[in-house]
Design a protein around this motif. Sequence first.
Motif, PDB file in Angstrom:
ATOM      1  N   LEU A 135      93.299  -4.305 -78.202  1.00  0.00           N
ATOM      2  CA  LEU A 135      93.425  -3.472 -79.399  1.00  0.00           C
ATOM      3  C   LEU A 135      92.499  -3.984 -80.492  1.00  0.00           C
ATOM      4  N   ARG A 136      91.561  -3.144 -80.891  1.00  0.00           N
ATOM      5  CA  ARG A 136      90.614  -3.514 -81.938  1.00  0.00           C
ATOM      6  C   ARG A 136      91.233  -3.385 -83.328  1.00  0.00           C
ATOM      7  N   ASP A 137      92.379  -2.717 -83.419  1.00  0.00           N
ATOM      8  CA  ASP A 137      93.088  -2.530 -84.686  1.00  0.00           C
ATOM      9  C   ASP A 137      94.583  -2.576 -84.420  1.00  0.00           C
ATOM     10  N   ASP A 138      95.341  -2.760 -85.493  1.00  0.00           N
ATOM     11  CA  ASP A 138      96.791  -2.677 -85.407  1.00  0.00           C
ATOM     12  C   ASP A 138      97.189  -1.249 -85.020  1.00  0.00           C
ATOM     13  N   TRP A 139      98.450  -1.092 -84.607  1.00  0.00           N
ATOM     14  CA  TRP A 139      98.907   0.229 -84.181  1.00  0.00           C
ATOM     15  C   TRP A 139     100.006   0.733 -85.117  1.00  0.00           C
ATOM     16  N   LEU A 140     101.234   0.446 -84.825  1.00  0.00           N
ATOM     17  CA  LEU A 140     102.341   1.021 -85.604  1.00  0.00           C
ATOM     18  C   LEU A 140     102.326   0.584 -87.063  1.00  0.00           C
ATOM     19  N   THR A 141     101.873  -0.644 -87.322  1.00  0.00           N
ATOM     20  CA  THR A 141     101.880  -1.146 -88.697  1.00  0.00           C
ATOM     21  C   THR A 141     100.489  -1.090 -89.325  1.00  0.00           C
ATOM     22  N   ALA A 168      99.524  -7.131 -68.331  1.00  0.00           N
ATOM     23  CA  ALA A 168      99.584  -8.551 -67.992  1.00  0.00           C
ATOM     24  C   ALA A 168      99.246  -9.394 -69.208  1.00  0.00           C
ATOM     25  N   GLY A 169      98.495  -8.822 -70.138  1.00  0.00           N
ATOM     26  CA  GLY A 169      98.146  -9.497 -71.373  1.00  0.00           C
ATOM     27  C   GLY A 169      97.731  -8.476 -72.409  1.00  0.00           C
ATOM     28  N   VAL A 170      98.006  -8.776 -73.681  1.00  0.00           N
ATOM     29  CA  VAL A 170      97.622  -7.890 -74.782  1.00  0.00           C
ATOM     30  C   VAL A 170      96.777  -8.694 -75.755  1.00  0.00           C
ATOM     31  N   PHE A 171      95.546  -8.227 -76.001  1.00  0.00           N
ATOM     32  CA  PHE A 171      94.629  -8.911 -76.912  1.00  0.00           C
ATOM     33  C   PHE A 171      94.622  -8.172 -78.247  1.00  0.00           C
ATOM     34  N   LEU A 172      94.877  -8.913 -79.328  1.00  0.00           N
ATOM     35  CA  LEU A 172      94.975  -8.339 -80.668  1.00  0.00           C
ATOM     36  C   LEU A 172      93.926  -8.964 -81.569  1.00  0.00           C
ATOM     37  N   ASN A 173      93.461  -8.204 -82.563  1.00  0.00           N
ATOM     38  CA  ASN A 173      92.218  -8.582 -83.238  1.00  0.00           C
ATOM     39  C   ASN A 173      92.358  -9.611 -84.358  1.00  0.00           C
ATOM     40  N   THR A 174      93.577  -9.909 -84.814  1.00  0.00           N
ATOM     41  CA  THR A 174      93.755 -10.956 -85.830  1.00  0.00           C
ATOM     42  C   THR A 174      95.069 -11.678 -85.573  1.00  0.00           C
ATOM     43  N   PRO A 175      95.202 -12.918 -86.049  1.00  0.00           N
ATOM     44  CA  PRO A 175      96.488 -13.623 -85.929  1.00  0.00           C
ATOM     45  C   PRO A 175      97.626 -12.877 -86.617  1.00  0.00           C
ATOM     46  N   ILE A 176      97.323 -12.196 -87.725  1.00  0.00           N
ATOM     47  CA  ILE A 176      98.367 -11.459 -88.446  1.00  0.00           C
ATOM     48  C   ILE A 176      98.908 -10.314 -87.595  1.00  0.00           C
ATOM     49  N   VAL A 177      98.009  -9.581 -86.938  1.00  0.00           N
ATOM     50  CA  VAL A 177      98.456  -8.483 -86.081  1.00  0.00           C
ATOM     51  C   VAL A 177      99.260  -9.032 -84.898  1.00  0.00           C
ATOM     52  N   ARG A 178      98.831 -10.180 -84.376  1.00  0.00           N
ATOM     53  CA  ARG A 178      99.603 -10.777 -83.281  1.00  0.00           C
ATOM     54  C   ARG A 178     101.007 -11.149 -83.748  1.00  0.00           C
ATOM     55  N   GLU A 179     101.124 -11.669 -84.960  1.00  0.00           N
ATOM     56  CA  GLU A 179     102.442 -12.012 -85.502  1.00  0.00           C
ATOM     57  C   GLU A 179     103.324 -10.768 -85.620  1.00  0.00           C
ATOM     58  N   ARG A 180     102.738  -9.663 -86.020  1.00  0.00           N
ATOM     59  CA  ARG A 180     103.500  -8.420 -86.134  1.00  0.00           C
ATOM     60  C   ARG A 180     104.024  -7.976 -84.764  1.00  0.00           C
ATOM     61  N   PHE A 181     103.144  -8.046 -83.755  1.00  0.00           N
ATOM     62  CA  PHE A 181     103.558  -7.661 -82.407  1.00  0.00           C
ATOM     63  C   PHE A 181     104.637  -8.611 -81.884  1.00  0.00           C
ATOM     64  N   ALA A 182     104.465  -9.902 -82.134  1.00  0.00           N
ATOM     65  CA  ALA A 182     105.453 -10.874 -81.673  1.00  0.00           C
ATOM     66  C   ALA A 182     106.802 -10.628 -82.341  1.00  0.00           C
ATOM     67  N   LEU A 192     100.926 -12.120 -75.622  1.00  0.00           N
ATOM     68  CA  LEU A 192     100.159 -11.639 -76.774  1.00  0.00           C
ATOM     69  C   LEU A 192      99.132 -12.689 -77.179  1.00  0.00           C
ATOM     70  N   HIS A 193      97.870 -12.291 -77.299  1.00  0.00           N
ATOM     71  CA  HIS A 193      96.786 -13.230 -77.598  1.00  0.00           C
ATOM     72  C   HIS A 193      95.899 -12.671 -78.702  1.00  0.00           C
ATOM     73  N   THR A 194      95.302 -13.562 -79.469  1.00  0.00           N
ATOM     74  CA  THR A 194      94.364 -13.151 -80.521  1.00  0.00           C
ATOM     75  C   THR A 194      92.941 -13.245 -79.996  1.00  0.00           C
ATOM     76  N   PHE A 195      92.217 -12.131 -80.081  1.00  0.00           N
ATOM     77  CA  PHE A 195      90.804 -12.085 -79.700  1.00  0.00           C
ATOM     78  C   PHE A 195      90.091 -11.332 -80.807  1.00  0.00           C
ATOM     79  N   THR A 196      89.461 -12.075 -81.717  1.00  0.00           N
ATOM     80  CA  THR A 196      88.970 -11.476 -82.959  1.00  0.00           C
ATOM     81  C   THR A 196      87.724 -10.628 -82.756  1.00  0.00           C
ATOM     82  N   ASN A 197      87.527  -9.699 -83.686  1.00  0.00           N
ATOM     83  CA  ASN A 197      86.257  -8.981 -83.764  1.00  0.00           C
ATOM     84  C   ASN A 197      85.217  -9.928 -84.347  1.00  0.00           C
TER      85      ASN A 197
END
Length: 247
Positions: A135-141, A168-182, A192-197
């Motif tokens: 995910l290059r951007d957040d979704w619900l939030t 099997a894995g979800v890559f999110l674009n910032t630590p903040i977005v990963r925290e929201r998903f968690a 859930l993993h952070t993989f930045t732009n």
Amino acid sequence: MKIALVSMSFGRHGLGASVRAIGLAKYFQRLGHQVLVVTASAPEDAPAELRASVRLSVPFRPLMARPMLLARAVNRVLVLPEPQRTWCRDVRRPLTELLRREVVDVLLVTSPPHTTQLIGIECARSLDIPYFADLRDDWLTNHRYCWHTPLHKLIATRVERAMVRAAAGVFLNTPIVRERFAGRYPRFAAKLHTFTNGYDEDDFQGGADGSLHGSDPRRILVYAGGGYGTFAAERLAVLVEQIRTAG
């Protein structure tokens, strides 16, 4: 490793919608992996070194195309949770045929539009292929998302939940977005993993020699992103204060 990469946008002129997908394909390929790109973009729109990787190009056909204003309203209201879901429908059969011919090791779906993650969910279930969501951007939030009705958001919520469960894995674009998903999916926090732009070094080769001209020691820092509500301004204010404190 053979990787099937699904990205609705994969064109040189796709701006932010294509940059991450093109970068992933390019560097996977340079690392020796075989990449099969599935997209709505025309193959000739891809960078020259990646055109041969575009194995399936299915144009996006909205539910209604004309007249423009009416079509936009109809597509946004009647296709849930977003108009691009019709592309998922159109690409399902040819992609299934492709994945049955080509034995791939991984299916990677990069979005937005986030509804395209339905493709990964369905393939993971029907073909038993390891599926990763990027995910290059957040979704619900995401503050930029405008949910036209509560039903649109409800469907998006269900798709996001199904994505997290199926991947099997979800890559999110910032630590903040990963925290929201968690926070939303604590049971699945381990996947859930952070993989930045970021930027591509290739784009800056030969663009500047890095030398500084003149005797003025001052430098200009430029932020070229969006405001993200008040988030960017607040973070930049913190940076300014840190610069002042540091002298």
